[in-house]
Design an enzyme around this catalytic site. Structure first.
Site, mmCIF file in Angstrom:
data_model
loop_
_atom_site.group_PDB
_atom_site.id
_atom_site.type_symbol
_atom_site.label_atom_id
_atom_site.label_comp_id
_atom_site.label_asym_id
_atom_site.label_seq_id
_atom_site.Cartn_x
_atom_site.Cartn_y
_atom_site.Cartn_z
ATOM 1 N N GLU A 1 0.870 -1.175 0.000
ATOM 2 C CA GLU A 1 0.000 0.000 0.000
ATOM 3 C C GLU A 1 0.909 1.228 0.000
ATOM 4 O O GLU A 1 1.868 1.276 0.769
ATOM 5 C CB GLU A 1 -0.861 -0.017 1.264
ATOM 6 C CG GLU A 1 -1.748 1.196 1.396
ATOM 7 C CD GLU A 1 -2.557 1.182 2.685
ATOM 8 O OE1 GLU A 1 -3.428 0.318 2.828
ATOM 9 O OE2 GLU A 1 -2.293 2.047 3.540
ATOM 10 N N THR B 1 -3.672 4.923 -1.140
ATOM 11 C CA THR B 1 -4.607 5.454 -0.132
ATOM 12 C C THR B 1 -5.228 6.779 -0.590
ATOM 13 O O THR B 1 -4.739 7.438 -1.509
ATOM 14 C CB THR B 1 -3.900 5.707 1.218
ATOM 15 O OG1 THR B 1 -2.903 6.695 1.020
ATOM 16 C CG2 THR B 1 -3.272 4.448 1.770
ATOM 17 N N HIS C 1 -12.505 -2.631 15.427
ATOM 18 C CA HIS C 1 -12.402 -1.202 15.104
ATOM 19 C C HIS C 1 -12.563 -0.393 16.396
ATOM 20 O O HIS C 1 -13.348 -0.766 17.267
ATOM 21 C CB HIS C 1 -13.481 -0.815 14.088
ATOM 22 C CG HIS C 1 -13.407 0.619 13.668
ATOM 23 N ND1 HIS C 1 -14.271 1.567 14.153
ATOM 24 C CD2 HIS C 1 -12.554 1.267 12.834
ATOM 25 C CE1 HIS C 1 -13.972 2.749 13.614
ATOM 26 N NE2 HIS C 1 -12.928 2.591 12.807
ATOM 27 N N GLN D 1 -6.565 -4.504 9.108
ATOM 28 C CA GLN D 1 -5.731 -3.517 9.792
ATOM 29 C C GLN D 1 -4.432 -4.216 10.188
ATOM 30 O O GLN D 1 -4.410 -5.452 10.350
ATOM 31 C CB GLN D 1 -6.478 -3.025 11.044
ATOM 32 C CG GLN D 1 -5.763 -1.973 11.850
ATOM 33 C CD GLN D 1 -5.458 -0.744 11.008
ATOM 34 O OE1 GLN D 1 -4.466 -0.745 10.279
ATOM 35 N NE2 GLN D 1 -6.307 0.270 11.107
HETATM 36 P P1 FAD Z 1 -16.985 0.946 8.585
HETATM 37 O O1 FAD Z 1 -16.965 -0.424 8.065
HETATM 38 O O2 FAD Z 1 -18.071 1.853 8.134
HETATM 39 O O3 FAD Z 1 -16.991 0.859 10.174
HETATM 40 C C1 FAD Z 1 -16.744 1.994 10.974
HETATM 41 C C2 FAD Z 1 -17.306 1.765 12.373
HETATM 42 O O4 FAD Z 1 -18.732 1.816 12.336
HETATM 43 C C3 FAD Z 1 -16.954 0.403 12.961
HETATM 44 O O5 FAD Z 1 -16.830 0.568 14.353
HETATM 45 C C4 FAD Z 1 -18.175 -0.454 12.635
HETATM 46 O O6 FAD Z 1 -18.319 -1.524 13.558
HETATM 47 C C5 FAD Z 1 -19.293 0.570 12.762
HETATM 48 N N1 FAD Z 1 -20.420 0.346 11.854
HETATM 49 C C6 FAD Z 1 -20.398 -0.088 10.586
HETATM 50 N N2 FAD Z 1 -21.649 -0.109 10.082
HETATM 51 C C7 FAD Z 1 -22.475 0.347 11.038
HETATM 52 C C8 FAD Z 1 -23.881 0.590 11.120
HETATM 53 N N3 FAD Z 1 -24.689 0.332 10.093
HETATM 54 N N4 FAD Z 1 -24.373 1.089 12.296
HETATM 55 C C9 FAD Z 1 -23.584 1.351 13.354
HETATM 56 N N5 FAD Z 1 -22.242 1.115 13.332
HETATM 57 C C10 FAD Z 1 -21.697 0.648 12.187
HETATM 58 N N6 FAD Z 1 -8.455 5.660 5.974
HETATM 59 C C11 FAD Z 1 -8.290 6.669 5.113
HETATM 60 O O7 FAD Z 1 -8.642 7.822 5.426
HETATM 61 N N7 FAD Z 1 -7.732 6.456 3.879
HETATM 62 C C12 FAD Z 1 -7.362 5.228 3.462
HETATM 63 O O8 FAD Z 1 -6.879 5.081 2.339
HETATM 64 C C13 FAD Z 1 -7.521 4.138 4.371
HETATM 65 N N8 FAD Z 1 -7.158 2.872 4.016
HETATM 66 C C14 FAD Z 1 -7.373 1.841 4.879
HETATM 67 C C15 FAD Z 1 -7.055 0.531 4.489
HETATM 68 C C16 FAD Z 1 -7.266 -0.549 5.364
HETATM 69 C C17 FAD Z 1 -6.937 -1.932 4.904
HETATM 70 C C18 FAD Z 1 -7.780 -0.308 6.658
HETATM 71 C C19 FAD Z 1 -7.959 -1.444 7.614
HETATM 72 C C20 FAD Z 1 -8.095 0.980 7.045
HETATM 73 C C21 FAD Z 1 -7.920 2.059 6.170
HETATM 74 N N9 FAD Z 1 -8.255 3.365 6.529
HETATM 75 C C22 FAD Z 1 -8.087 4.401 5.646
HETATM 76 C C23 FAD Z 1 -8.797 3.662 7.855
HETATM 77 C C24 FAD Z 1 -10.340 3.583 7.894
HETATM 78 O O9 FAD Z 1 -10.897 4.589 7.087
HETATM 79 C C25 FAD Z 1 -10.771 3.763 9.349
HETATM 80 O O10 FAD Z 1 -10.369 2.665 10.114
HETATM 81 C C26 FAD Z 1 -12.225 4.105 9.580
HETATM 82 O O11 FAD Z 1 -12.349 4.587 10.913
HETATM 83 C C27 FAD Z 1 -13.203 2.954 9.409
HETATM 84 O O12 FAD Z 1 -13.341 2.600 8.118
HETATM 85 P P2 FAD Z 1 -14.201 1.295 7.693
HETATM 86 O O13 FAD Z 1 -14.274 1.301 6.234
HETATM 87 O O14 FAD Z 1 -13.704 0.096 8.392
HETATM 88 O O15 FAD Z 1 -15.615 1.735 8.314
#
Ligand code: FAD
Length: 317
Positions: free
Chosen positions: A19, A50, A183, A210
């Site tokens: 990445e 990213t 998370h 992660q």
């Molecule tokens: P989600 O899957 O939406 O989850 C976020 C939180 O909300 C979790 O606690 C989940 O349990 C909860 N949740 C999900 N759906 C619901 C619902 N319907 N109701 C209530 N709660 C819910 N960040 C960047 O800014 N740029 C990047 O390029 C980037 N790349 C990443 C690559 C990887 C492989 C990883 C692991 C993380 C990356 N991140 C990046 C960080 C990521 O954006 C953060 O960790 C962010 O806080 C959560 O993203 P997510 O897509 O997992 O969110």
């Protein structure tokens, strides 16, 4: 080619991927190439790029500071196009909910489609630096699952505010994030896994984790995900610890635990070089064990540095 297809074609051989982060606005893309170049000998079939959230900067206007919103590391899609052109590998842009309306997201996805980008990682994004919690953008997707649905809709030929014909279908392979140590906002690992299952049910084709420093966490996570009915590939994302500061900032930023053994090895070190070497050796051990367990891909968070990853890969691939 889709990442799921790369995995299928690898016939159980663990693939290597990285990445990378776009350079800061105004910097030269050559620095990015200089870090990718030495890693090409390990033949990554894909490279993730990213996307950064927008942030506030203060501009001096005749002694008065003016608050302006800006994106310090723009260019994700352009960098993907240049990586595909220069290295002839797949580039995988990270697409965020935060900071984008659904309409803007659709334009990004249309650009990806025209450029021949086959894979995307759909993410919510973190809270903006000036906000305590994540605030969804007005008119944007809230959770990653909503973004997955938007992409899945386009894969079915369904665009926003219009009816498109069958030929307008995209065919993106969708990756999503998974958290072996849950998370940070989730009340429990089990709840977080349910959310992960929702993303997969909405159309995600694979999961990237992660970073973690204890393989047991990954193995247990995969086991629990399988029990829950998540059957898609779960790609481990790992990173070598490189500086003493990582002992504090990695747990703080990513809410992960570091193993006691790793902490004490780092604390014994007298120089920065020794610390870097400890990080390399730990990551080699982790990588070898994961490879032995038959993980589909070893995905390294390069954070713009490749010298330590080169040393790791020489021992692992
Ligand atoms: P989600 O899957 O939406 O989850 C976020 C939180 O909300 C979790 O606690 C989940 O349990 C909860 N949740 C999900 N759906 C619901 C619902 N319907 N109701 C209530 N709660 C819910 N960040 C960047 O800014 N740029 C990047 O390029 C980037 N790349 C990443 C690559 C990887 C492989 C990883 C692991 C993380 C990356 N991140 C990046 C960080 C990521 O954006 C953060 O960790 C962010 O806080 C959560 O993203 P997510 O897509 O997992 O969110």
């Amino acid at each position: 080619m889709k990442i799921t297809e790369h995995i299928k074609r690898s016939e159980n051989k663990t693939l290597f991927s990285i990445e990378v982060i776009p350079p800061q606005k105004g910097h030269n893309i050559q620095t990015l190439y200089d870090n990718i170049d030495p890693l090409m000998e390990f033949k990554p079939p894909f490279i993730d790029v990213t996307t950064s959230r927008e942030e506030f900067v203060y501009i001096d206007k005749n002694g008065l500071l003016e608050k302006k919103i800006t994106r310090m590391r723009p260019g994700t899609i352009g960098i993907c196009a240049s990586i595909m052109h220069k290295y002839n590998v797949d580039a995988v842009p990270h697409v965020l909910c935060g900071g984008f309306t659904k309409e803007e997201t659709e334009y990004v996805l249309v650009d990806c489609h025209y450029l021949g980008i086959d894979n995307l990682v759909a993410l919510r994004g973190d809270a903006r630096k000036d906000q305590q919690v994540f605030v969804p953008t007005k008119g944007g997707n809230h959770y990653a699952v909503d973004l997955v649905k938007q992409i899945a809709d386009m894969n079915a030929g369904k665009y926003l505010n219009s009816v498109a014909d069958e030929s307008c279908k995209t065919d993106f392979c969708i990756g999503v994030a998974g958290y072996p140590e849950k998370h940070l906002e989730s009340p429990s690992l089990q709840t977080d896994l349910k959310r992960l299952k929702e993303k997969v049910d909405a159309g995600a084709d694979y999961v990237v984790t992660q970073m973690f420093f204890d393989n047991k966490k990954y193995f247990e996570f995969v086991e629990k995900a399988r029990e829950m009915g998540i059957t898609v590939p779960i790609i481990p994302g790992i990173k070598p610890l490189a500086v003493k500061r990582h002992l504090n900032i990695l747990p703080q930023i990513f809410r992960i635990d570091l193993p006691e053994e790793l902490i004490s090895e780092v604390e014994k070190c007298k120089t920065a070089t020794e610390i870097k070497q400890v990080g390399i050796e730990w990551c080699i051990k982790q990588s070898k064990e994961l490879k032995q367990a038959g993980v589909p891909v070893l995905h390294y968070y390069s954070m713009g540095k490749s010298d330590n990853i080169v040393k790791i890969c020489r021992e692992v691939f």
